[in-house]
Design a protein around this motif. Structure first.
Motif, PDB file in Angstrom:
ATOM      1  N   GLY A  67       0.763  -1.265   0.084  1.00  0.00           N
ATOM      2  CA  GLY A  67      -0.051   0.086   0.018  1.00  0.00           C
ATOM      3  C   GLY A  67       0.718   1.236   0.180  1.00  0.00           C
ATOM      4  N   GLU A  68       0.187   2.436   0.110  1.00  0.00           N
ATOM      5  CA  GLU A  68       0.809   3.643   0.280  1.00  0.00           C
ATOM      6  C   GLU A  68       0.551   4.283   1.568  1.00  0.00           C
ATOM      7  OE1 GLU A  68      -2.252   6.183  -2.681  1.00  0.00           O
ATOM      8  OE2 GLU A  68      -0.669   5.107  -3.711  1.00  0.00           O
ATOM      9  N   THR A  84      -3.004  -0.950  -1.883  1.00  0.00           N
ATOM     10  CA  THR A  84      -3.083  -1.135  -3.409  1.00  0.00           C
ATOM     11  C   THR A  84      -3.074  -2.419  -4.189  1.00  0.00           C
ATOM     12  OG1 THR A  84      -0.679  -0.844  -3.380  1.00  0.00           O
ATOM     13  CG2 THR A  84      -2.066   1.137  -3.459  1.00  0.00           C
TER      14      THR A  84
END
Length: 93
Positions: A67-68, A84
């Motif tokens: 993910g971010e 993500t």
């Protein structure tokens, strides 16, 4: 039987209510031991990733997602992760 487990689609499985710890990995550093021993407060330890690179989410040593990093709106700096990519844990992919 208690109906409290049915609301989340895991009826009858008491483990669905057990919290787990997820570790978020933002990168790795590989300093020499002599450099590590010399480190003081405010030292900079470079990582192998950039600020905008994905982070990895682990349960134990098992990668479960990527993910971010993001900041929670209205919560003065609290970090969160926007997923993500999620690993298919049931099929081992």
């Amino acid at each position: 039987m208690d109906d409290s487990f049915k609301a989340d689609g895991h009826s009858g499985n008491p483990f669905s209510q057990v919290p787990i710890e997820i570790t978020i990995s933002v990168g790795k550093a590989r300093p020499l031991i002599r450099d590590l021993l010399r480190m003081k407060q405010d030292a900079i330890l470079p990582l192998d990733r950039r600020v905008d690179d994905p982070v990895e989410l682990y349960v134990g040593d098992k990668l479960i997602a990527r993910g971010e990093l993001t900041e929670i709106e209205g919560d003065s700096g609290q970090l969160a992760v926007r997923l993500t990519e999620v690993v298919d844990l049931q099929n081992g992919l």
